[in-house]
Design an enzyme around this catalytic site. Structure first.
Site, PDB file in Angstrom:
ATOM      1  N   SER A  11       0.847  -1.189   0.000  1.00  0.00           N
ATOM      2  CA  SER A  11       0.000   0.000   0.000  1.00  0.00           C
ATOM      3  C   SER A  11       0.881   1.237   0.000  1.00  0.00           C
ATOM      4  O   SER A  11       1.971   1.240   0.581  1.00  0.00           O
ATOM      5  CB  SER A  11      -0.908   0.024   1.231  1.00  0.00           C
ATOM      6  OG  SER A  11      -1.622   1.252   1.308  1.00  0.00           O
ATOM      7  N   TYR A  30      -1.965  -0.320  10.155  1.00  0.00           N
ATOM      8  CA  TYR A  30      -2.038  -0.681   8.732  1.00  0.00           C
ATOM      9  C   TYR A  30      -0.771  -0.234   8.004  1.00  0.00           C
ATOM     10  O   TYR A  30      -0.160  -1.006   7.261  1.00  0.00           O
ATOM     11  CB  TYR A  30      -3.274  -0.044   8.096  1.00  0.00           C
ATOM     12  CG  TYR A  30      -3.468  -0.419   6.644  1.00  0.00           C
ATOM     13  CD1 TYR A  30      -3.959  -1.672   6.298  1.00  0.00           C
ATOM     14  CD2 TYR A  30      -3.161   0.473   5.632  1.00  0.00           C
ATOM     15  CE1 TYR A  30      -4.136  -2.033   4.969  1.00  0.00           C
ATOM     16  CE2 TYR A  30      -3.335   0.139   4.307  1.00  0.00           C
ATOM     17  CZ  TYR A  30      -3.824  -1.112   3.975  1.00  0.00           C
ATOM     18  OH  TYR A  30      -3.988  -1.460   2.640  1.00  0.00           O
TER      19      TYR A  30
END
Length: 269
Positions: free
Chosen positions: A129, A142
């Site tokens: 990501s 995350y």
């Protein structure tokens, strides 16, 4: 001979889009899902796999090898989101996120590497990501899990190159998928000192996903990587400003970049 591709987390979102695209391009595609019996219709077969369970991973990989006889490409796509102030995130949810986003992909790679080494060729693509390149407020866990997978890939890539195995990272920005619905949200408690700013950030993140890019872009990018004899280490796919944020982090002083993020998320000192 058509290449055999295994995609984790392929029942929806980016994984499904990539699988369908590669299927139409003539690849032999297998996807994974924790509950494939609940998926009504797919263009490619789904095998049962929970990336938090090493036995499940081993069984899923062996099923693919039994059915296809080989494995040319692994796409580590299974992942889960998590949001909340770090202080208010339950420890078990933090552990679950790392088990899914980091330890799971590592175990899947370990399960396929012996076969690829015997074949003397193979390609592993880890879906990370853009958030993994920076510490984002209320997305700390995350960002950390995805950033760790980026670094693991850099190291492992050098270890396996002598065996003809290539590894690359693909870091997507915001895409229009159902990731928000499966994300763990720390509750918005009325008495929380983070309530106002976290609530606003949560709404902003959901809006970004809802207005995100078409997952087809990820499918096309991954297809090009598969066709590349010697892939790069890192690829970024997403809106210009999302990719440019990585450049800014590299060139700006730390405090200046931190100030930009705080302004973006409307966090006041």
């Amino acid at each position: 001979m058509s290449q055999v591709v295994l995609i984790t987390g392929a029942s929806s979102g980016i994984g499904k889009a990539v699988g369908e695209f590669l299927h139409h391009k003539g690849f032999i595609v297998f996807g994974t899902s924790r509950n494939p019996q609940n998926i009504a219709k797919t263009l490619f077969p789904l095998v049962a796999m929970d990336v938090r369970d090493s036995a499940s991973i081993h069984q899923g990989v062996q099923e693919v090898l039994k059915r296809a006889g080989r494995l040319d490409v692994l796409i580590n796509n299974a992942g889960v989101g998590i949001t909340g102030a770090l202080e208010e995130l339950p420890s078990e949810e933090i552990l679950n996120n790392f088990q899914t986003n980091l330890f799971g992909p590592i175990t899947v790679m370990k399960a396929v590497l012996p076969t690829m080494r015997v074949q003397q060729r193979g390609l592993i693509i880890n879906i990370t990501s853009i958030a993994g390149y920076m510490g984002l407020p209320f997305r700390s866990v995350y960002s950390a899990s995805k950033g760790a997978l980026e670094i693991i890939t850099e190291a492992l890539r050098m270890e396996v190159k002598p065996f003809g195995i290539q590894i690359a990272n693909v870091a997507p920005g915001d895409f229009a998928t159902n990731i928000a619905s499966g994300r763990y949200h720390a509750p918005l408690h009325e008495e929380s000192p983070y309530k106002a700013v976290y609530g606003a950030t949560l709404r902003m993140m959901d809006e970004h996903v809802d207005s995100g890019s078409n997952p087809q872009q990820m499918a096309e990018a991954i297809y090009k990587i598969i066709l590349t004899p010697k892939p790069r280490v890192h690829y970024k796919v997403g809106a210009f400003m999302q990719k440019f944020s990585i450049v800014l982090k590299r060139v700006l002083p730390d405090k200046t970049y931190e100030k930009l993020l705080m302004n973006h998320y409307k966090i006041k000192e």
